[in-house]
Design an enzyme around this catalytic site. Structure first.
Site, PDB file in Angstrom:
ATOM      1  N   ALA A 110     -18.993 -22.151  13.487  1.00 11.65           N
ATOM      2  CA  ALA A 110     -20.059 -21.250  13.956  1.00 11.65           C
ATOM      3  C   ALA A 110     -19.978 -19.900  13.263  1.00 11.65           C
ATOM      4  O   ALA A 110     -21.008 -19.275  12.977  1.00 11.65           O
ATOM      5  CB  ALA A 110     -19.962 -21.082  15.467  1.00 11.65           C
ATOM      6  N   LYS A 170      -8.586  -5.586  11.234  1.00  9.19           N
ATOM      7  CA  LYS A 170      -9.699  -5.090  10.420  1.00  9.19           C
ATOM      8  C   LYS A 170     -11.039  -5.121  11.143  1.00  9.19           C
ATOM      9  O   LYS A 170     -11.914  -4.291  10.856  1.00  9.19           O
ATOM     10  CB  LYS A 170      -9.785  -5.896   9.117  1.00  9.19           C
ATOM     11  CG  LYS A 170      -8.594  -5.674   8.202  1.00  9.19           C
ATOM     12  CD  LYS A 170      -8.781  -6.363   6.867  1.00  9.19           C
ATOM     13  CE  LYS A 170      -7.576  -6.108   5.963  1.00  9.19           C
ATOM     14  NZ  LYS A 170      -7.787  -6.603   4.595  1.00  9.19           N
ATOM     15  N   GLY A 183     -12.465 -18.909   4.557  1.00  6.15           N
ATOM     16  CA  GLY A 183     -11.822 -17.907   5.393  1.00  6.15           C
ATOM     17  C   GLY A 183     -12.682 -16.674   5.590  1.00  6.15           C
ATOM     18  O   GLY A 183     -12.970 -15.970   4.627  1.00  6.15           O
ATOM     19  N   GLY A 207     -12.201 -13.993   7.942  1.00 11.45           N
ATOM     20  CA  GLY A 207     -11.623 -12.894   8.684  1.00 11.45           C
ATOM     21  C   GLY A 207     -12.132 -11.582   8.095  1.00 11.45           C
ATOM     22  O   GLY A 207     -13.123 -11.554   7.366  1.00 11.45           O
ATOM     23  N   SER A 259       0.797  -1.223   0.000  1.00 11.99           N
ATOM     24  CA  SER A 259       0.000   0.000   0.000  1.00 11.99           C
ATOM     25  C   SER A 259       0.835   1.281   0.000  1.00 11.99           C
ATOM     26  O   SER A 259       0.504   2.238  -0.722  1.00 11.99           O
ATOM     27  CB  SER A 259      -0.969   0.001   1.182  1.00 11.99           C
ATOM     28  OG  SER A 259      -1.955  -0.985   1.028  1.00 11.99           O
ATOM     29  N   ASN A 303     -15.216 -21.853   7.166  1.00 12.40           N
ATOM     30  CA  ASN A 303     -14.266 -21.216   8.078  1.00 12.40           C
ATOM     31  C   ASN A 303     -13.779 -22.244   9.092  1.00 12.40           C
ATOM     32  O   ASN A 303     -14.482 -23.214   9.388  1.00 12.40           O
ATOM     33  CB  ASN A 303     -14.937 -20.048   8.815  1.00 12.40           C
ATOM     34  CG  ASN A 303     -13.934 -19.159   9.527  1.00 12.40           C
ATOM     35  OD1 ASN A 303     -13.138 -18.480   8.880  1.00 12.40           O
ATOM     36  ND2 ASN A 303     -13.954 -19.160  10.847  1.00 12.40           N
ATOM     37  N   ASP A 322     -12.177  -3.771   0.379  1.00 15.34           N
ATOM     38  CA  ASP A 322     -11.650  -5.088  -0.014  1.00 15.34           C
ATOM     39  C   ASP A 322     -12.589  -5.835  -0.951  1.00 15.34           C
ATOM     40  O   ASP A 322     -12.176  -6.379  -1.979  1.00 15.34           O
ATOM     41  CB  ASP A 322     -11.414  -5.961   1.221  1.00 15.34           C
ATOM     42  CG  ASP A 322     -10.081  -5.684   1.896  1.00 15.34           C
ATOM     43  OD1 ASP A 322      -9.158  -5.225   1.205  1.00 15.34           O
ATOM     44  OD2 ASP A 322      -9.970  -5.930   3.100  1.00 15.34           O
TER      45      ASP A 322
END
Length: 291
Positions: free
Chosen positions: A167, A80, A140, A142, A30, A163, A116
């Site tokens: 849950a 995040k 995934g 996150g 970045s 994931n 994102d």
């Protein structure tokens, strides 16, 4: 501010942006992108990496808010989701996703956004013009994973999310819409036999993360189960070809890494932090030519 950091960002400009993460000083892209856009806009500003642990995040955010030179920037793993509660307000999309990857200043307020998902979706749509007719599987959930899933859910026929904590996948499926379901890990060949898009949003294969693929020990078998016209998309771009993408490419499947997503999310975030500085096309050109 330095008391909260694990690196020395060395700020020398009249304004500055920041990428916040655990170790962005070790190679986050970045700063390269933002600094090229600052140069194109003739703005005396720079983006710097700030390495911060979860324990020091709240203190750092308060210090940044108090420093009027700080205009915003990017948020990297693992902050995040945690950073959302530390900001003055969130854009509606970021609030729905529950994660922030971009910050900008609005007067005295720090505002959280999420770019994102939009960046990833633009790359997937570019690779698959018939995306709306496809089933996708995403692994995934996150901060980045939730964002990509939220945008992808509205663009595909069906989306299955998986994931490590099952849950969390079930909760995300309920939140994201009627065409979204959760599936347990490890995935099966049956689940991938009609999958048109396989998306990795885990850190498996990242250069500083766990080795291997998100598919586990049966990766070769599962890759073989995918349709021959499937796309395998990995949000990782360090390295440019993860083990997952290497296996998919060896089988002749379409692949994309996270470099394009990283560019597009940065373009959108830069414009939020620097409204009116450059057109979106000029920001994208400056960032793309940064290398």
């Amino acid at each position: 501010m330095q008391d909260f950091l694990d690196n020395d960002p060395n700020i020398t400009t009249s304004k500055y942006a920041v990428i916040l993460g655990l170790t962005p000083s070790r190679g986050a892209r970045s700063p390269l992108l933002w600094n090229a856009a600052f140069k194109a806009a003739c703005i005396d500003a720079a983006m710097v990496p700030m390495d911060v642990t979860p324990a020091n995040l709240a203190g750092l955010v308060a210090a940044l808010k108090a420093d009027k030179r700080y205009i915003g920037g990017a948020v990297a793993v693992p902050h995040k989701q945690a950073i959302a509660a530390l900001l003055d307000r969130l854009e509606p999309e970021a609030e729905r996703i529950g994660a922030v990857n971009a910050i900008y200043r609005d007067g005295d307020d720090l505002v959280g956004a999420n770019t994102d998902g939009a960046g990833a979706l633009s790359q997937i749509e570019d690779a698959l013009p018939d995306l709306a007719s496809r089933k996708a599987v995403l692994i995934g959930l996150g901060g980045a994973g939730i964002a990509v899933a939220a945008y992808l859910a509205g663009a595909v026929k069906e989306l299955a999310v998986a994931n490590r904590t099952e849950a969390k996948a079930k909760e995300a499926a309920i939140r994201l819409g009627d065409n979204v379901s959760s599936v347990p890990l490890p995935l099966t060949t049956e689940q991938l036999s009609d999958c048109g898009v396989l998306v990795n949003c885990t850190t498996a294969g990242y250069q500083d993360g766990p080795a291997g693929t998100p598919l586990g020990a049966e990766a070769d078998t599962l890759i073989t189960a995918l349709p021959s016209d499937a796309l395998v998309y990995d949000i990782i771009y360090q390295p440019l070809e993860t083990e997952l993408l290497g296996k998919a490419a060896a089988r002749g499947l379409k692949t994309r890494n996270g470099l394009g997503m990283n560019l597009d999310q940065a373009v959108i975030a830069f414009q939020k932090a620097n409204p009116g500085a450059l057109t979106i096309d000029r920001v994208r050109d400056a960032m793309r030519n940064a290398g």
